[in-house]
Scaffold this active site. Structure first.
Site, PDB file in Angstrom:
ATOM      1  N   TRP C 102       0.862  -1.182   0.000  1.00  0.00           N
ATOM      2  CA  TRP C 102       0.000   0.000   0.000  1.00  0.00           C
ATOM      3  C   TRP C 102       0.895   1.227   0.000  1.00  0.00           C
ATOM      4  O   TRP C 102       1.955   1.252   0.628  1.00  0.00           O
ATOM      5  CB  TRP C 102      -0.872   0.027   1.258  1.00  0.00           C
ATOM      6  CG  TRP C 102      -2.049  -0.879   1.229  1.00  0.00           C
ATOM      7  CD1 TRP C 102      -2.052  -2.215   1.487  1.00  0.00           C
ATOM      8  CD2 TRP C 102      -3.406  -0.512   0.956  1.00  0.00           C
ATOM      9  NE1 TRP C 102      -3.338  -2.692   1.382  1.00  0.00           N
ATOM     10  CE2 TRP C 102      -4.182  -1.677   1.063  1.00  0.00           C
ATOM     11  CE3 TRP C 102      -4.039   0.704   0.636  1.00  0.00           C
ATOM     12  CZ2 TRP C 102      -5.565  -1.689   0.857  1.00  0.00           C
ATOM     13  CZ3 TRP C 102      -5.415   0.699   0.437  1.00  0.00           C
ATOM     14  CH2 TRP C 102      -6.159  -0.490   0.543  1.00  0.00           C
ATOM     15  N   ASP C 121       5.314  -4.532   3.833  1.00  0.00           N
ATOM     16  CA  ASP C 121       5.267  -5.558   4.874  1.00  0.00           C
ATOM     17  C   ASP C 121       6.633  -6.227   5.017  1.00  0.00           C
ATOM     18  O   ASP C 121       7.401  -6.303   4.057  1.00  0.00           O
ATOM     19  CB  ASP C 121       4.238  -6.632   4.517  1.00  0.00           C
ATOM     20  CG  ASP C 121       2.818  -6.127   4.636  1.00  0.00           C
ATOM     21  OD1 ASP C 121       1.914  -6.801   4.106  1.00  0.00           O
ATOM     22  OD2 ASP C 121       2.599  -5.065   5.251  1.00  0.00           O
TER      23      ASP C 121
END
Lengths: 383, 185, 174
Positions: C102, C121
């Site tokens: 994102w 992540d």
């Protein structure tokens, strides 16, 4: 009409006294009013009026009444493919409309959010918005409303893509969010929304309490808008937006928080059933208890995604398992759902553009509505 | 019963026959759309396209694109160019497959599709410009969706009202203009 | 639109953030480069259930990166790597940064500017379990950790999600 008025004046001046017969004279200028709280099973029908766009309408219908007199409750204007939202706490309907000062030949364009009183269907007010509203096939995600019913969001396409934000408390347009590359609006959290992007992502926009853009986020790519796109309609239930894809996957997006959470797509069909695909102008809806209904066609292929379907598959969203298959009486091209508890109804726009009513989840056919509508491609629950 | 119902889909699907699946899956339009996508955003003029055109980029007057063998009835939904049309056929509305009816205004922006010409076996890129500014024609409604994609993917969507950048966005009818042949990637 | 699409797919296969920065197109203005913000190393000491307060040591990067209110976390959804042995822009030891991410904009209260933040992540170990944040306007701090049926953006390592970073990519448009 003129003759009647003249007659009335003549009678007044002639000095004839009226005797009371068995029928009492009636007051003029009365209106039927709808109850403040509408029965859960009532239905809103968006009539696109495909042959005369400026004459669009929203109809209020009782789909269980026996005849047209019982079914047709009233209407509101919905000029040039208007889009509908409502506030239960304010008892207001909102219809985003487009007007041209010279009708079909144009002139000056004005877009509004028109406000109607819920019970009387009287016009209350209008909010002028940028004249950029999407014009296209009616979809339930052309507009959205925040869960607290404070802000109304309207997708614009000129072809620049943006979202107009309207404050419903102050009845003012407050600003526009740019969403270039993306379309449509689905509310998430209390003050955010997301849009579907042609590059296979979603774009999230966060608003502050004045409705101004506070920040945006873009997801990683999670679908392919060419190979297997998400349909641009969502089966909406509290905290959830569910999208079927052209080939038959289901994409669920959790909308309880400002940042939506995208679930892993899963196949609605087994590998033996892949010929079955979702289809139609609105292939998926959720009922009030959270069951998902998907309009399915056998032998789906490239180009058949708008054809509609012969069956509706009922899916338990908690387990992602199909519970049953409803074989439709008539070919369907769009779904709607209304009602609660034991009175849940599935509304199927059929191939003749009539409205077929079924009790759900069992799928028992009730009737085809007698109400006349030219292009009822979008039907919505009232509560 | 279901076969009859499929035939009776009426307003949504007037196709007399489906396209073969082989044609449907074999077409890849990404190369063309990548070039044309950038040209279709909000321009006021009819876009100039990087293909040879008979009239040098200007809208053509009542003649077909040169040298394309073209058979079929342009007043019928199954005419080959209409593989992704959505709306009323201008051929039934005072115009033709590639001209607008008198007095209407052609939209400068639109979406494009790719259709197979059965006569020469070539896939042609078709621009479905709308004609605008008069009430909906009402004759010869057709909706076929070969290569169509959702409205958030505008360059491939026929569900959008493409009467944009015109004096009025009231839709009258749709044309199907050949703008070139599709290239395989 | 299709140019962006091809670019996005290529990005997903790269791990170079500079390549990503160059491709962000409309998000960056002029010659904006990644600002150099010296950041303090996250402390990995402390009991499992609590993480000591931190500071980046840079007044232009204010706030505590171990709290959800830190300005860069406006779009985070998951465990904060600063609480997991990493930092706001570095993965904990033994994990790998995923390129599928994102990307968003957050406003830095120190200078009032919007920065582009990438929430890469860190992957390869089980979920960190500490400092779970999902931007939430509610009063109720009820969060849900990423569950088995969420899409897992961990394309690196063993595909197991550990925590989320918040890497500055540059200035957003004004």
């Amino acid at each position: 009409m003129k003759r009647g008025i003249c007659w009335f004046l003549l009678v007044l001046t002639s000095g004839i006294a009226f005797a009371d017969g068995p029928l009492k004279p009636e007051p003029l200028n009365q209106h039927t009013s709808l109850p403040d709280t509408w029965p859960d099973h009532w239905l809103l029908v968006h009539d696109l009026t495909w042959f005369k766009f400026l004459e669009g309408r929203m109809l209020v219908v009782d789909p269980l009444a026996a005849d047209v007199a019982g079914q047709f409750k009233g209407s509101m204007s919905s000029s040039l493919n208007g889009a509908y939202e409502r506030s239960l706490k304010r008892n207001e309907h909102y219809i985003a409309e487009t007007f041209w000062s010279r009708g079909n030949r144009g002139g000056e364009r004005t877009d509004t959010v028109t406000i109607y009183d819920r019970a009387t269907l009287k016009y209350l007010d209008e909010i002028i918005i940028p004249p950029k509203r999407l014009s296209g096939m009616p979809k339930n995600i052309s507009t959205a409303i925040t869960p607290d019913e404070r802000f109304l969001l309207i997708y614009n396409f000129t072809p620049s893509q943006s979202v107009s934000v309207v404050d419903l408390e102050s009845r003012r347009f407050v600003g526009e969010a740019d969403i270039g590359g993306c379309g449509f609006v689905i509310a998430t959290g209390q003050r955010s929304f997301f849009s579907l992007c042609s590059n296979g992502t979603v774009r999230v926009v966060h608003l502050d309490d004045t409705g101004r853009v506070q920040g945006t986020q873009t997801s990683p790519q999670f679908f392919d808008a060419d190979e297997d796109p998400l349909f641009e309609t969502a089966a909406l239930s509290p905290g959830k937006a569910v999208f079927p894809t052209f080939q038959g996957r289901i994409v669920e997006i959790d909308t309880r928080r400002e940042m939506p959470r995208i679930m892993k797509p899963w196949w609605l069909t087994t590998s033996q059933e892949r010929g079955w695909r979702p289809g139609g102008a609105r292939p998926a809806v959720a009922d009030a208890s959270g069951l998902l209904y998907v309009l399915m066609q056998p032998d789906g292929a490239e180009g058949t995604h708008k054809n509609g379907g012969s069956e509706v598959w009922v899916v338990d969203q908690k387990t992602s398992k199909r519970l049953s298959r409803i074989v439709l009486k008539n070919w369907g091209i769009a779904l709607g759902a209304t009602g609660k508890g034991e009175n849940r109804l599935l509304v199927v726009t059929n191939g003749d553009l009539g409205l077929d009513i079924y009790r759900i989840p069992e799928g028992a056919f009730v009737q085809t509505l007698a109400v006349a509508a030219e292009a009822p491609l979008l039907t919505l629950p009232v509560n | 019963m279901q076969d009859q119902q499929q035939k009776d889909r009426g307003i949504i699907d007037s196709m007399g026959e489906k396209l073969s699946r082989g044609v449907a899956r074999g077409t890849s339009r990404r190369g063309w759309l990548g070039v044309l996508g950038g040209l279709l955003a909000g321009t006021a003029a009819v876009p100039l396209l990087p293909v040879a055109r008979a009239a040098g980029g200007q809208p053509q007057e009542a003649k077909k694109a040169s040298d394309v063998p073209d058979t079929g009835n342009p007043a019928s939904c199954d005419y080959w160019r209409y593989c992704a049309i959505d709306g009323f056929l201008c051929s039934c509305c005072g115009g033709s497959a590639n001209t607008c009816p008198p007095g209407t205004e052609m939209s400068p922006v639109t979406w494009i599709g790719t259709c197979l010409n059965p006569v020469d076996g070539i896939k042609y890129v078709i621009s479905y410009n709308d004609c605008c500014g008069r009430a909906a024609c009402g004759n010869c409604f057709c909706n076929r969706n070969e290569g169509d994609r959702p409205m958030y993917h505008p360059t491939r969507s026929n569900d959008l009202n493409w009467c944009l950048g015109t004096a009025s966005n009231i839709y009258n009818c749709s044309t199907a203009i050949i703008i070139g042949s599709a290239l395989e990637p | 639109m299709n140019v962006m699409e091809k670019v996005t797919r290529r990005i997903a296969r790269q791990s170079s953030r500079r390549g990503f920065l160059g491709k962000l197109g409309g998000l960056l203005v002029g010659a904006a480069a990644i600002p150099l913000l010296p950041v303090a190393r996250a402390s990995s000491a402390g009991p499992a259930s609590r993480v000591p307060a931190q500071s980046t040591g840079n007044p232009m990067d204010p706030g505590d990166p171990t709290t959800c209110e830190y300005w860069r976390y406006c779009g985070i959804d998951g465990y904060i790597c600063s609480c997991c042995g990493g930092s706001q822009n570095q993965c904990p030891p033994g994990t790998e940064m995923s390129p599928m991410t994102w990307v968003g904009t957050c406003r830095n209260p120190a200078d009032g500017k919007n920065y582009v933040i990438s929430y890469n992540d860190c992957c390869g170990k089980s979920g960190c379990g500490r400092c779970l944040c999902n931007r939430n306007e509610d009063d109720k701090p009820v969060y849900r950790p990423p569950a088995n049926n969420d899409i897992n953006w961990c394309m690196a390592g063993s595909n197991v999600y550990n925590c989320s970073t918040a890497v500055i990519l540059g200035l957003a448009e004004a």
